[in-house]
Design a protein around this motif. Sequence first.
Motif, PDB file in Angstrom:
ATOM      1  N   LEU A 281       0.805  -1.222   0.000  1.00  0.00           N
ATOM      2  CA  LEU A 281       0.000   0.000   0.000  1.00  0.00           C
ATOM      3  C   LEU A 281       0.835   1.268   0.000  1.00  0.00           C
ATOM      4  O   LEU A 281       0.365   2.326  -0.420  1.00  0.00           O
ATOM      5  N   GLY A 282       2.078   1.189   0.519  1.00  0.00           N
ATOM      6  CA  GLY A 282       2.912   2.378   0.593  1.00  0.00           C
ATOM      7  C   GLY A 282       4.096   2.162   1.515  1.00  0.00           C
ATOM      8  O   GLY A 282       4.358   1.038   1.971  1.00  0.00           O
ATOM      9  N   ASN A 283       4.822   3.243   1.793  1.00  0.00           N
ATOM     10  CA  ASN A 283       6.042   3.143   2.596  1.00  0.00           C
ATOM     11  C   ASN A 283       5.931   3.772   3.982  1.00  0.00           C
ATOM     12  O   ASN A 283       6.608   3.342   4.909  1.00  0.00           O
TER      13      ASN A 283
ATOM     14  N   CYS B 238      -0.993  14.435   8.579  1.00  0.00           N
ATOM     15  CA  CYS B 238      -0.669  13.426   7.568  1.00  0.00           C
ATOM     16  C   CYS B 238       0.036  14.066   6.376  1.00  0.00           C
ATOM     17  O   CYS B 238       1.057  13.562   5.893  1.00  0.00           O
ATOM     18  N   GLU B 239      -0.487  15.194   5.912  1.00  0.00           N
ATOM     19  CA  GLU B 239       0.121  15.907   4.783  1.00  0.00           C
ATOM     20  C   GLU B 239       1.510  16.422   5.148  1.00  0.00           C
ATOM     21  O   GLU B 239       2.453  16.327   4.349  1.00  0.00           O
TER      22      GLU B 239
ATOM     23  N   CYS C  11       2.936  11.168   4.601  1.00  0.00           N
ATOM     24  CA  CYS C  11       2.522   9.767   4.714  1.00  0.00           C
ATOM     25  C   CYS C  11       1.723   9.372   3.474  1.00  0.00           C
ATOM     26  O   CYS C  11       1.121  10.225   2.815  1.00  0.00           O
ATOM     27  N   ASP C  12       1.729   8.070   3.156  1.00  0.00           N
ATOM     28  CA  ASP C  12       1.063   7.669   1.912  1.00  0.00           C
ATOM     29  C   ASP C  12      -0.056   6.641   2.088  1.00  0.00           C
ATOM     30  O   ASP C  12      -0.684   6.236   1.113  1.00  0.00           O
TER      31      ASP C  12
ATOM     32  N   TYR D 282     -10.880  11.325   2.578  1.00  0.00           N
ATOM     33  CA  TYR D 282     -10.581  12.721   2.250  1.00  0.00           C
ATOM     34  C   TYR D 282      -9.149  12.904   1.734  1.00  0.00           C
ATOM     35  O   TYR D 282      -8.872  13.815   0.956  1.00  0.00           O
ATOM     36  N   MET D 283      -8.238  12.017   2.150  1.00  0.00           N
ATOM     37  CA  MET D 283      -6.855  12.075   1.687  1.00  0.00           C
ATOM     38  C   MET D 283      -6.655  11.318   0.372  1.00  0.00           C
ATOM     39  O   MET D 283      -5.569  11.356  -0.207  1.00  0.00           O
TER      40      MET D 283
END
Length: 366
Positions: free
Chosen positions: A29-31, A81-82, A86-87, A107-108
């Motif tokens: 999903l991401g890092n 988060c922004e 974060c991803d 929303y992100m």
Amino acid sequence: MNTNIVISPGKYIQGYGELERIESHVSFLGNTPFIVASPSGMRLTRDIVENSFKNKGKNCLFELFNRECSKNEINRLKELCEKNNCDFIIGIGGGKALDTAKALAFYMEMPVVIVPTIASTDAPCSALSVLYTDDGAFEEYLILPTNPSVVLVDTKVVVNAPVRLLVAGMGDALATYFEARACKASNSKTMTGALTSTSAMALAKLCYDTLINEGLKAKLAVEKKVCTSSVEKIIEANTYLSGIGFESGGLGAAHAIHNGFTVLEECHNLYHGEKVAFGTLTQLVLENAPTKEIEEVMSFCVDVGLPITLEDLGIEEINKEALMRVAEASAVEGETIHNMPFDVTADDVYAAILTADSLGKLFKGN
């Protein structure tokens, strides 16, 4: 042609100590995950989750959930988060923390991983967040376009939660088959916007059978803080089978009657699933279900400690005016009680509540 839809999380992972392997389950999903955790979720899981990511040379950012799934809280988390680039999102805790994580991910425009620390409801798998004001008043349902990418349930964590939470989850799951059966009979639309599928019905029936066969054994094991095969099966029933069953199978009278009982102050200390259990019994009375079926449900409820009388709900004296308010709230326009395969009025609900209470008293020998 009719449209049938089944929706579910991308992956459902359950096992004892499974949280230790979370990084390997979610690495696609991401890092850098942004992790929203309830106070208890933080205490129980932070070290385990951090170690899993550190062992792969990855970082993760934890943020404490402020206890209310509100738009202000979501916006606060969104900024953090922004800021930290974060991803993807991970939510850890109970219902409101998980709903916040799901809403934040929406929303992100990021994927979300859900890690419930209790098995008290079927919400973890759903494409839904319930939003409240900062003061805790209901604001709106946020219908999400997708279910969580991953739901990971560590039964080692769940088994250490209070046994009443597991039992409440069984009460919520108890309604799944009967509500899906009603929706199937009436051709009512489910939360998918389509009709109940054969697959959803099969999962809903498996959910019910699992409760009847494993519920008491699971309760006794969790009272001793141990995890057995029965506990594993009940956690799966409460979380996954009921989750798919209610969302793709449909809701009926049981949950509407639960909503009705929320108008009474005496019921405010009860868990969602405890009220749903009595709502299930009331639905069976509305349907004029076979006595054998009603007795099986009552026997299960008594065995595990779910309410089958108004007194069990904390209602010491029967007040017609108060119960009519419950009945009227259950039968308002738009409630899921109108998914039943027959017309239901507030008077019908009132009569069914009193009859269910009498059956419960008779069953208990009162």
